[in-house]
Design a protein around this motif. Structure first.
Motif, short mmCIF file in Angstrom:
data_model
loop_
_atom_site.label_atom_id
_atom_site.label_comp_id
_atom_site.label_asym_id
_atom_site.label_seq_id
_atom_site.Cartn_x
_atom_site.Cartn_y
_atom_site.Cartn_z
N TRP A 71 -28.66 31.27 72.66
CA TRP A 71 -28.11 31.72 71.75
C TRP A 71 -29.32 32.49 70.46
O TRP A 71 -29.01 33.67 69.79
N GLU A 92 -29.91 36.20 69.35
CA GLU A 92 -29.66 36.44 67.58
C GLU A 92 -31.33 36.75 67.39
O GLU A 92 -31.34 37.93 66.60
N GLN A 145 -31.35 40.82 65.39
CA GLN A 145 -32.12 40.88 64.55
C GLN A 145 -33.70 42.14 64.91
O GLN A 145 -33.93 43.02 63.60
N LEU A 150 -23.95 40.94 66.03
CA LEU A 150 -24.25 40.05 65.20
C LEU A 150 -23.28 38.84 64.71
O LEU A 150 -23.53 37.62 64.82
N LEU A 171 -21.71 36.63 67.31
CA LEU A 171 -22.52 35.56 67.94
C LEU A 171 -22.29 34.19 67.13
O LEU A 171 -22.17 33.33 67.71
N SER A 216 -25.70 29.36 64.62
CA SER A 216 -26.30 28.82 64.98
C SER A 216 -25.49 27.48 65.30
O SER A 216 -25.26 26.96 64.49
#
Length: 74
Positions: free
Chosen positions: A12, A16, A20, A62, A65, A68
């Motif tokens: 992950w 990410e 980004q 994003l 996803l 977190s």
């Protein structure tokens, strides 16, 4: 934490970070193209449209996803 869970968290994090970085690179390229003071050519308008479409795609990725997966204390 089990190895599978830690691996999932690491995957992950990598996904990410890559998204980004791509998001930032697209924004920088769009800003660079916007600074050009000459009238936009057809090719430049198409490039801007392509970058804006990719920016939307990356933003959706994003969002998909999600947050977190790291455990938060407190």
């Amino acid at each position: 934490m089990t190895a599978g869970r830690e691996r999932g968290v690491m995957v992950w994090d990598v996904r990410e970070r890559l998204l980004q970085q791509r998001f930032e690179a697209i924004n920088q390229e769009l800003a660079r193209l916007a600074e050009i003071e000459e009238p936009p050519t057809r090719k430049r308008r198409e490039r801007i449209d392509d970058l804006e479409n990719e920016l939307r795609r990356v933003a959706v990725e994003l969002a998909q996803l999600g947050p977190s997966p790291r455990a938060k204390m407190g």
